[in-house]
Design a protein around this motif. Sequence first.
Motif, PDB file in Angstrom:
ATOM      1  N   GLU A   1      99.827 -60.032 -41.311  1.00 42.90           N
ATOM      2  CA  GLU A   1     101.263 -60.250 -41.496  1.00 42.90           C
ATOM      3  C   GLU A   1     101.737 -59.605 -42.796  1.00 42.90           C
ATOM      4  OE1 GLU A   1     102.160 -64.431 -41.219  1.00 42.90           O
ATOM      5  OE2 GLU A   1     101.014 -64.626 -39.367  1.00 42.90           O
ATOM      6  N   GLU A   2     100.904 -59.695 -43.818  1.00 38.85           N
ATOM      7  CA  GLU A   2     101.237 -59.143 -45.129  1.00 38.85           C
ATOM      8  C   GLU A   2     101.039 -57.623 -45.175  1.00 38.85           C
ATOM      9  OE1 GLU A   2      99.776 -60.029 -49.707  1.00 38.85           O
ATOM     10  OE2 GLU A   2      99.217 -61.432 -48.117  1.00 38.85           O
ATOM     11  N   TYR A   3     100.064 -57.130 -44.390  1.00 32.89           N
ATOM     12  CA  TYR A   3      99.719 -55.706 -44.352  1.00 32.89           C
ATOM     13  C   TYR A   3      99.704 -55.229 -42.899  1.00 32.89           C
ATOM     14  CZ  TYR A   3      98.292 -56.418 -49.169  1.00 32.89           C
ATOM     15  OH  TYR A   3      98.291 -56.714 -50.509  1.00 32.89           O
TER      16      TYR A   3
ATOM     17  N   ALA B   1      98.608 -46.488 -43.555  1.00 34.63           N
ATOM     18  CA  ALA B   1      98.381 -45.107 -43.994  1.00 34.63           C
ATOM     19  C   ALA B   1      99.091 -44.773 -45.298  1.00 34.63           C
ATOM     20  CB  ALA B   1      98.796 -44.132 -42.893  1.00 34.63           C
ATOM     21  N   GLU B   2     100.158 -45.487 -45.614  1.00 38.62           N
ATOM     22  CA  GLU B   2     100.915 -45.226 -46.837  1.00 38.62           C
ATOM     23  C   GLU B   2     100.401 -46.024 -48.030  1.00 38.62           C
ATOM     24  OE1 GLU B   2     103.048 -42.754 -46.723  1.00 38.62           O
ATOM     25  OE2 GLU B   2     102.559 -42.621 -44.579  1.00 38.62           O
ATOM     26  N   HIS B   3      99.550 -46.990 -47.789  1.00 34.73           N
ATOM     27  CA  HIS B   3      99.047 -47.852 -48.863  1.00 34.73           C
ATOM     28  C   HIS B   3      98.080 -47.059 -49.746  1.00 34.73           C
ATOM     29  CE1 HIS B   3      96.904 -51.105 -50.887  1.00 34.73           C
ATOM     30  NE2 HIS B   3      97.942 -51.876 -50.587  1.00 34.73           N
ATOM     31  N   PRO B   4      98.153 -47.233 -51.075  1.00 30.79           N
ATOM     32  CA  PRO B   4      97.259 -46.487 -51.978  1.00 30.79           C
ATOM     33  C   PRO B   4      95.772 -46.770 -51.736  1.00 30.79           C
ATOM     34  CG  PRO B   4      98.871 -47.784 -53.237  1.00 30.79           C
ATOM     35  CD  PRO B   4      99.113 -48.051 -51.791  1.00 30.79           C
TER      36      PRO B   4
ATOM     37  N   LYS C   1      85.907 -62.318 -50.077  1.00 29.96           N
ATOM     38  CA  LYS C   1      87.160 -61.888 -50.690  1.00 29.96           C
ATOM     39  C   LYS C   1      88.332 -62.792 -50.309  1.00 29.96           C
ATOM     40  CE  LYS C   1      86.018 -57.003 -51.248  1.00 29.96           C
ATOM     41  NZ  LYS C   1      86.296 -56.709 -52.654  1.00 29.96           N
ATOM     42  N   ASP C   2      88.271 -63.409 -49.134  1.00 31.42           N
ATOM     43  CA  ASP C   2      89.358 -64.285 -48.687  1.00 31.42           C
ATOM     44  C   ASP C   2      88.805 -65.323 -47.718  1.00 31.42           C
ATOM     45  OD1 ASP C   2      91.709 -65.478 -47.640  1.00 31.42           O
ATOM     46  OD2 ASP C   2      92.838 -63.670 -48.135  1.00 31.42           O
TER      47      ASP C   2
ATOM     48  N   LEU D   1      92.895 -53.582 -48.069  1.00 32.48           N
ATOM     49  CA  LEU D   1      94.134 -53.153 -48.721  1.00 32.48           C
ATOM     50  C   LEU D   1      94.582 -54.168 -49.770  1.00 32.48           C
ATOM     51  CD1 LEU D   1      96.180 -51.673 -45.730  1.00 32.48           C
ATOM     52  CD2 LEU D   1      94.728 -50.461 -47.400  1.00 32.48           C
ATOM     53  N   LYS D   2      94.383 -55.438 -49.500  1.00 32.21           N
ATOM     54  CA  LYS D   2      94.810 -56.488 -50.450  1.00 32.21           C
ATOM     55  C   LYS D   2      93.851 -56.610 -51.633  1.00 32.21           C
ATOM     56  CE  LYS D   2      95.978 -61.332 -50.972  1.00 32.21           C
ATOM     57  NZ  LYS D   2      97.401 -61.585 -50.996  1.00 32.21           N
ATOM     58  N   HIS D   3      92.548 -56.654 -51.348  1.00 25.25           N
ATOM     59  CA  HIS D   3      91.569 -56.972 -52.393  1.00 25.25           C
ATOM     60  C   HIS D   3      90.743 -55.776 -52.864  1.00 25.25           C
ATOM     61  CE1 HIS D   3      92.308 -61.260 -51.968  1.00 25.25           C
ATOM     62  NE2 HIS D   3      92.238 -61.111 -50.662  1.00 25.25           N
ATOM     63  N   GLY D   4      90.910 -54.624 -52.255  1.00 24.38           N
ATOM     64  CA  GLY D   4      90.152 -53.455 -52.647  1.00 24.38           C
ATOM     65  C   GLY D   4      88.793 -53.380 -51.983  1.00 24.38           C
ATOM     66  N   ALA D   5      88.119 -52.266 -52.192  1.00 25.09           N
ATOM     67  CA  ALA D   5      86.826 -52.015 -51.553  1.00 25.09           C
ATOM     68  C   ALA D   5      85.658 -52.330 -52.484  1.00 25.09           C
ATOM     69  CB  ALA D   5      86.765 -50.563 -51.086  1.00 25.09           C
ATOM     70  N   GLY D   6      85.931 -52.987 -53.585  1.00 29.30           N
ATOM     71  CA  GLY D   6      84.863 -53.319 -54.537  1.00 29.30           C
ATOM     72  C   GLY D   6      83.730 -54.079 -53.878  1.00 29.30           C
ATOM     73  N   GLY D   7      82.513 -53.652 -54.143  1.00 26.82           N
ATOM     74  CA  GLY D   7      81.325 -54.299 -53.616  1.00 26.82           C
ATOM     75  C   GLY D   7      80.887 -53.777 -52.267  1.00 26.82           C
TER      76      GLY D   7
END
Length: 192
Positions: free
Chosen positions: A27-29, A35-38, A111-112, A184-190
């Motif tokens: 819902e948030e993403y 495709a436009e998200h950094p 992450k969530d 997209l929300k929390h990044g790809a860390g790990g």
Amino acid sequence: MMDQIDLGAFELGKRDGLPDALLVLLEEYPHEIWAEHPGFDGLVRFWLDRHLMFRQLLGLLTSEAEKRLDKKTDPMLFKAHVARLGSTLVGELHGHHGIEDAHYFPVLARKDPRITRGFDILDRDHHTLDDLLSRYVEAANRAIQADPGSTREIGRFLEETRGLEAMLSRHLIDEEELVVPIILKHGAGGLS
């Protein structure tokens, strides 16, 4: 509460999507902004490209079987294509699912916690898909070894291909709707 969810109610082949409670990040993403998200380029793009490859391979295998049934391709060419494309599909899917189960899903689940049960569902899908892939390999081998004039095994192979395509499509959609928003929300860390 989602931690008390009956996973059997969301078995692959019985569901038409994940429960709304697991799609809170979608819902948030929503798809439209991915495709436009950094954070899209890099792991997300690579991962979605792998999913696209699976879909394309299944499309090619379906087409090969249909052409052979319509006698629009040489039997030996059909056998070579099924052996090469089928082997690639099965090997890549096993590797992809192994990495997800052993590494990606545990990291993403932390992450969530709201969507942890979604990864349990996806993990169960992988076991179901393993069984389907075993049947698929058997059907492909029978089609490859069949008498060039016979179409029975090719028809069975086409049925297995279409069945695998339907199940894998449902799984990939659900996986994308869970995984892409969390990255997209929390990044790809790990994950690398």
